[in-house]
Design a protein around this motif. Structure first.
Motif, mmCIF file in Angstrom:
data_model
loop_
_atom_site.group_PDB
_atom_site.id
_atom_site.type_symbol
_atom_site.label_atom_id
_atom_site.label_comp_id
_atom_site.label_asym_id
_atom_site.label_seq_id
_atom_site.Cartn_x
_atom_site.Cartn_y
_atom_site.Cartn_z
ATOM 1 N N LEU A 177 0.863 -1.175 0.000
ATOM 2 C CA LEU A 177 0.000 0.000 0.000
ATOM 3 C C LEU A 177 0.902 1.228 0.000
ATOM 4 O O LEU A 177 1.784 1.350 0.855
ATOM 5 N N VAL A 178 0.695 2.113 -0.965
ATOM 6 C CA VAL A 178 1.499 3.319 -1.086
ATOM 7 C C VAL A 178 0.653 4.517 -0.666
ATOM 8 O O VAL A 178 -0.375 4.803 -1.298
ATOM 9 N N LEU A 179 1.074 5.203 0.377
ATOM 10 C CA LEU A 179 0.371 6.405 0.833
ATOM 11 C C LEU A 179 0.995 7.613 0.141
ATOM 12 O O LEU A 179 2.164 7.918 0.344
ATOM 13 N N GLY A 180 0.211 8.286 -0.699
ATOM 14 C CA GLY A 180 0.731 9.391 -1.491
ATOM 15 C C GLY A 180 1.263 8.904 -2.822
ATOM 16 O O GLY A 180 2.370 9.250 -3.234
ATOM 17 N N GLY A 181 0.472 8.121 -3.527
ATOM 18 C CA GLY A 181 0.928 7.477 -4.747
ATOM 19 C C GLY A 181 1.131 8.394 -5.929
ATOM 20 O O GLY A 181 1.796 8.016 -6.892
ATOM 21 N N ALA A 182 0.595 9.615 -5.890
ATOM 22 C CA ALA A 182 0.729 10.521 -7.031
ATOM 23 C C ALA A 182 1.901 11.480 -6.888
ATOM 24 O O ALA A 182 2.159 12.277 -7.786
ATOM 25 N N VAL A 189 7.386 4.415 -6.386
ATOM 26 C CA VAL A 189 7.163 3.221 -5.569
ATOM 27 C C VAL A 189 6.176 2.293 -6.269
ATOM 28 O O VAL A 189 6.390 1.076 -6.364
ATOM 29 N N ILE A 190 5.079 2.864 -6.787
ATOM 30 C CA ILE A 190 4.093 2.052 -7.497
ATOM 31 C C ILE A 190 4.744 1.325 -8.673
ATOM 32 O O ILE A 190 4.606 0.104 -8.826
ATOM 33 N N ALA A 204 -2.868 2.170 -3.626
ATOM 34 C CA ALA A 204 -2.270 3.489 -3.429
ATOM 35 C C ALA A 204 -3.354 4.519 -3.178
ATOM 36 O O ALA A 204 -4.476 4.399 -3.666
ATOM 37 N N THR A 205 -2.996 5.555 -2.417
ATOM 38 C CA THR A 205 -3.941 6.615 -2.085
ATOM 39 C C THR A 205 -3.631 7.887 -2.867
ATOM 40 O O THR A 205 -2.483 8.177 -3.203
ATOM 41 N N PRO A 222 -6.734 1.819 -6.599
ATOM 42 C CA PRO A 222 -6.637 3.239 -6.268
ATOM 43 C C PRO A 222 -7.623 3.578 -5.148
ATOM 44 O O PRO A 222 -8.773 3.147 -5.187
ATOM 45 N N ILE A 223 -7.178 4.335 -4.167
ATOM 46 C CA ILE A 223 -8.012 4.675 -3.011
ATOM 47 C C ILE A 223 -8.121 6.188 -2.901
ATOM 48 O O ILE A 223 -7.100 6.891 -2.819
ATOM 49 N N ASP A 224 -9.328 6.691 -2.905
ATOM 50 C CA ASP A 224 -9.587 8.126 -2.765
ATOM 51 C C ASP A 224 -9.591 8.472 -1.280
ATOM 52 O O ASP A 224 -10.550 8.167 -0.566
ATOM 53 N N TYR A 225 -8.517 9.119 -0.826
ATOM 54 C CA TYR A 225 -8.413 9.381 0.620
ATOM 55 C C TYR A 225 -9.417 10.426 1.096
ATOM 56 O O TYR A 225 -9.659 10.563 2.303
#
Length: 334
Positions: A177-182, A189-190, A204-205, A222-225
């Motif tokens: 799980l990548v926090l701050g994927g963009a 990392v992705i 990823a968020t 993809p996760i919309d935080y």
């Protein structure tokens, strides 16, 4: 670089050397503060490479959060004396080599993060200048398929992503799980987890507007935080890579045998979470060059994130909004 281009660069450098006082243009600050302390100066002394260093004609540089945090005085206790030319990431052409340089030669197109230890006595002369010097061991040949702006956007971010994955012992078949994927680091990392390490699943968020980007980078989930809490996911991950400073939440979704990697400096964290600070290395770039040249791993520059050399203040102002997707670069540098 073709022969005529190299000849032009070399002649330009020789003209500079003939001057009685060797000077160059560079952005520099002599006091800590906001973007207003940055000054474009034309009389900055041209740096001289040590025996194990090369002198680089800078064609492009990238900005990183540490650049403005350093300028704001967050790291005064370990900083080098003022005035400082900021900048860690560079892409350019070698125009002079030290006596102990083994592999690089004049005319080589190179890229790298020129400061080995980000907080440990960083250099006074960074990359936001016409010329800079760098240790040979911190550089690699520029990927042939990328222009200088693209190459400059890569080093610190991709090296941080790679070292973090290695420290977490990430490997084929594991989930992440990548926090701050963009962001700059998260986007690499992705891609590295997917295409280099062989991840079984990448989540990823990001904000709503960047979910499609996460999918293009290779995220399976993809996760919309802004709408979901990743702690509520029904599954746990082998590794959580925290690029935004949320390790207190990240530990809730990591497997017992897993680990949380954090690149945001902060208070001590308990296992399975750990912080680390990048040790820059040209060897990382050499390992990853084949993936960059094949297009499996791609640099990500924000659509609004390319600024010419005379717009460095605007580039920093944009970076400091924390809205950029990927990197902000300064290119071209004449």
């Amino acid at each position: 670089m073709n022969e005529s281009s190299f000849t032009s660069v070399h002649q330009q450098f020789l003209c500079i050397e003939k001057k009685k006082k060797e000077k160059m243009k560079a952005w520099r600050y002599s006091e800590y503060g906001g973007v207003e302390v940055l000054k474009l100066e034309s009389d900055v002394p041209l740096p001289e490479p040590a025996d194990d260093q090369v002198l680089i004609k800078v064609f492009a540089a990238a900005l990183n959060p540490i650049d403005y945090k350093r300028r704001l005085g967050f790291f005064k206790s370990t900083d080098s004396p003022l005035p400082i030319v900021p900048g860690y990431d560079v892409a350019g052409v070698v125009v002079k080599v030290g006596g102990e340089v083994k592999q690089l030669k004049v005319g080589d197109e190179v890229y790298g993060d020129i400061i080995e230890k980000a907080f440990d006595g960083p250099k006074q002369i960074g990359t936001l200048a016409e010329y800079t010097v760098a240790d040979e061991k911190l550089l690699a040949l520029k990927p042939k398929n990328l222009d200088f702006g693209q190459a400059a956007s890569i080093p610190m971010a991709i090296e941080t992503a790679y070292e973090g994955l290695e420290r977490a012992r990430f490997s084929d078949g594991k989930s992440i799980l990548v926090l701050g994927g963009a962001g700059g680091v998260g986007s690499f990392v992705i891609q590295l987890a997917k295409h280099v390490f062989g991840a079984s699943k990448v989540a990823a968020t990001s904000s709503t507007a960047k979910l499609e980007l996460l999918e293009k980078l290779g995220a399976d989930l993809p996760i919309d935080y802004t709408k979901e809490n990743f702690e509520d996911l029904p599954e746990k991950f082998d590794v959580v890579y925290d690029a935004v400073g949320q390790n207190d939440r990240a530990v809730k979704v990591v497997k017992e045998s897993g680990s949380v990697v954090s690149v945001i400096p902060g208070p001590p964290v308990d296992r399975p979470a750990f912080h680390f600070v990048l040790t820059s290395s040209g060897e990382y770039l050499k390992k990853l060059n084949p993936y960059l040249e094949s297009g499996k791993v791609k640099p990500l520059i924000d659509p609004k994130g390319q600024f010419p050399f005379d717009k460095v203040k605007e580039a920093f102002s944009y970076l400091e909004t924390n809205r950029a997707s990927g990197k902000v670069v300064v290119y071209p540098i004449p």
